[in-house]
Design an enzyme around this catalytic site. Sequence first.
Site, PDB file in Angstrom:
ATOM      1  N   TYR A  37      21.994   3.406  16.990  1.00 45.45           N
ATOM      2  CA  TYR A  37      20.876   4.347  16.883  1.00 45.45           C
ATOM      3  C   TYR A  37      19.948   3.904  15.747  1.00 45.45           C
ATOM      4  CZ  TYR A  37      23.488   7.597  19.932  1.00 45.45           C
ATOM      5  OH  TYR A  37      24.164   8.172  20.969  1.00 45.45           O
ATOM      6  N   HIS A  45      31.180   2.562  22.537  1.00 49.67           N
ATOM      7  CA  HIS A  45      29.975   3.226  23.046  1.00 49.67           C
ATOM      8  C   HIS A  45      29.814   3.078  24.571  1.00 49.67           C
ATOM      9  CE1 HIS A  45      25.699   4.497  21.616  1.00 49.67           C
ATOM     10  NE2 HIS A  45      25.990   5.044  22.768  1.00 49.67           N
TER      11      HIS A  45
HETATM   12  N1  LIG Z   1      27.316   7.963  24.414  1.00 52.34           N
HETATM   13  C1  LIG Z   1      26.133   7.725  24.948  1.00 52.34           C
HETATM   14  O1  LIG Z   1      25.911   6.720  25.640  1.00 52.34           O
HETATM   15  C2  LIG Z   1      25.020   8.701  24.718  1.00 52.34           C
HETATM   16  C3  LIG Z   1      23.859   8.650  25.496  1.00 52.34           C
HETATM   17  C4  LIG Z   1      22.863   9.600  25.256  1.00 52.34           C
HETATM   18  C5  LIG Z   1      23.047  10.559  24.265  1.00 52.34           C
HETATM   19  N2  LIG Z   1      24.171  10.575  23.500  1.00 52.34           N
HETATM   20  C6  LIG Z   1      24.378  11.550  22.406  1.00 52.34           C
HETATM   21  O2  LIG Z   1      24.196  12.857  22.932  1.00 52.34           O
HETATM   22  C7  LIG Z   1      23.172  13.513  22.197  1.00 52.34           C
HETATM   23  C8  LIG Z   1      22.431  14.488  23.100  1.00 52.34           C
HETATM   24  O3  LIG Z   1      21.848  13.827  24.188  1.00 52.34           O
HETATM   25  P1  LIG Z   1      20.274  13.539  24.292  1.00 52.34           P
HETATM   26  O4  LIG Z   1      19.681  13.476  22.937  1.00 52.34           O
HETATM   27  O5  LIG Z   1      20.147  12.363  25.194  1.00 52.34           O
HETATM   28  O6  LIG Z   1      19.731  14.774  25.112  1.00 52.34           O
HETATM   29  P2  LIG Z   1      19.709  16.349  24.893  1.00 52.34           P
HETATM   30  O7  LIG Z   1      20.315  16.741  23.628  1.00 52.34           O
HETATM   31  O8  LIG Z   1      20.215  16.966  26.145  1.00 52.34           O
HETATM   32  O9  LIG Z   1      18.145  16.621  24.883  1.00 52.34           O
HETATM   33  C9  LIG Z   1      17.332  16.363  23.775  1.00 52.34           C
HETATM   34  C10 LIG Z   1      15.936  16.833  24.119  1.00 52.34           C
HETATM   35  O10 LIG Z   1      15.977  18.216  24.521  1.00 52.34           O
HETATM   36  C11 LIG Z   1      15.124  18.994  23.704  1.00 52.34           C
HETATM   37  N3  LIG Z   1      15.845  20.236  23.403  1.00 52.34           N
HETATM   38  C12 LIG Z   1      17.040  20.360  22.765  1.00 52.34           C
HETATM   39  N4  LIG Z   1      17.393  21.653  22.702  1.00 52.34           N
HETATM   40  C13 LIG Z   1      16.430  22.360  23.307  1.00 52.34           C
HETATM   41  C14 LIG Z   1      16.212  23.740  23.531  1.00 52.34           C
HETATM   42  N5  LIG Z   1      17.094  24.667  23.117  1.00 52.34           N
HETATM   43  N6  LIG Z   1      15.084  24.131  24.182  1.00 52.34           N
HETATM   44  C15 LIG Z   1      14.182  23.211  24.594  1.00 52.34           C
HETATM   45  N7  LIG Z   1      14.319  21.881  24.412  1.00 52.34           N
HETATM   46  C16 LIG Z   1      15.426  21.463  23.756  1.00 52.34           C
HETATM   47  C17 LIG Z   1      14.852  18.190  22.451  1.00 52.34           C
HETATM   48  O11 LIG Z   1      13.539  18.433  22.010  1.00 52.34           O
HETATM   49  P3  LIG Z   1      13.238  19.159  20.587  1.00 52.34           P
HETATM   50  O12 LIG Z   1      13.616  18.152  19.538  1.00 52.34           O
HETATM   51  O13 LIG Z   1      11.795  19.444  20.657  1.00 52.34           O
HETATM   52  O14 LIG Z   1      14.073  20.400  20.534  1.00 52.34           O
HETATM   53  C18 LIG Z   1      14.988  16.757  22.956  1.00 52.34           C
HETATM   54  O15 LIG Z   1      13.760  16.299  23.463  1.00 52.34           O
HETATM   55  C19 LIG Z   1      22.328  12.357  21.656  1.00 52.34           C
HETATM   56  O16 LIG Z   1      21.454  12.761  20.638  1.00 52.34           O
HETATM   57  C20 LIG Z   1      23.392  11.395  21.253  1.00 52.34           C
HETATM   58  O17 LIG Z   1      23.978  11.764  20.013  1.00 52.34           O
HETATM   59  C21 LIG Z   1      25.176   9.659  23.724  1.00 52.34           C
END
Ligand SMILES: NC(=O)c1ccc[n+]([C@@H]2O[C@H](COP(=O)([O-])OP(=O)(O)OC[C@H]3O[C@@H](n4cnc5c(N)ncnc54)[C@H](OP(=O)(O)O)[C@@H]3O)[C@@H](O)[C@H]2O)c1
Length: 291
Positions: free
Chosen positions: A78, A139
């Site tokens: 990251y 990962h």
């Molecule tokens: N292991 C892997 O390969 C892998 C892959 C992807 C992700 N991850 C991990 O999982 C975490 C979460 O996944 P992600 O970041 O892909 O997606 P996510 O958390 O599902 O979505 C993040 C997005 O949703 C918005 N959001 C979050 N809460 C909200 C709410 N209550 N209302 C409206 N919008 C909201 C955020 O915008 P705002 O900032 O404007 O709220 C952001 O744009 C990552 O940060 C990472 O740590 C791991």
Amino acid sequence: MAGLRGLCNWRIFPLLFFYNDGMRYETVNNLKLPKIGFGTWKIGGESQADPSSDPASLQALCSALELGYTHFDTAEVYANGHTEELLGTAIREVGVSRESLFITSKVSPEHLKFDQVLHSCENSLDRLGMDYIDLYLIHWPKVGMDLKESFRALNQLVRQGKVRHLGVSNFKLRHLKEAVAQSETALLTNQVPYSVPERTYQTNGVLEYCQQNDILLTAYSPVKRRNIKSNPVLKKIAAKRGLTSQQVALAWLVSQERVITIPMSTNPQHQKENLQAGEIVLSSEEMEQLG
Ligand SMILES: NC(=O)c1ccc[n+]([C@@H]2O[C@H](COP(=O)([O-])OP(=O)(O)OC[C@H]3O[C@@H](n4cnc5c(N)ncnc54)[C@H](OP(=O)(O)O)[C@@H]3O)[C@@H](O)[C@H]2O)c1
């Protein structure tokens, strides 16, 4: 990072104060983890560090810490390591004790040889400014990887106390079973995409295997997809209960046995709503409607 000190000393949080007493937990092998943690992908940059976003990134991390998130998910990849640096800085700035937190980081698929795993872990510890990582994941699987060799290094890290628990991410059943067999300690999690619209790891048998074997399924990207907002069932339940669609989507996840999740948000109001979703209990009828 010295120039960023003091950024967390802004206290807008009386406005947002939230005592997450009702948060639900998962307990596996005597380890108790909150159902809702905090993701950090895109905080501090994407594939490269973006120092211009440091003030905003630190504020996002500090608000999450002050709201009471305790499980933080990050990775060496990251922002090319910068997210780990920011997370460590935010924790020291807020002054929350290391022992009260649960930090997950991940080794990248290009670093799965014995020495590379050890080296990656040392680098993550340095960037975080910590002497142990609570949970260390592979990962992504890699074609031709030698899990036996990778786990030789991962097991050594656990024995040395540099890592407390091991897990994997994006592993399908065959590799997951192999990882379980290679890990000297109980494999804690498989972190995979899982949400109302994304069911790959439900239909491929991974969720059921995790539930039957006391392995946590950590659902990533739980609210990311655009169709969360427009999903009519989520919308209907949300309107009826005075919640947002994202909160219902998170509540659906945390209502499932052995499932935890790690939404990311840079918006303190969203962070608070997401944390509160850990308290929402959906009825069996609502669970059925969401499938
Ligand atoms: N292991 C892997 O390969 C892998 C892959 C992807 C992700 N991850 C991990 O999982 C975490 C979460 O996944 P992600 O970041 O892909 O997606 P996510 O958390 O599902 O979505 C993040 C997005 O949703 C918005 N959001 C979050 N809460 C909200 C709410 N209550 N209302 C409206 N919008 C909201 C955020 O915008 P705002 O900032 O404007 O709220 C952001 O744009 C990552 O940060 C990472 O740590 C791991």
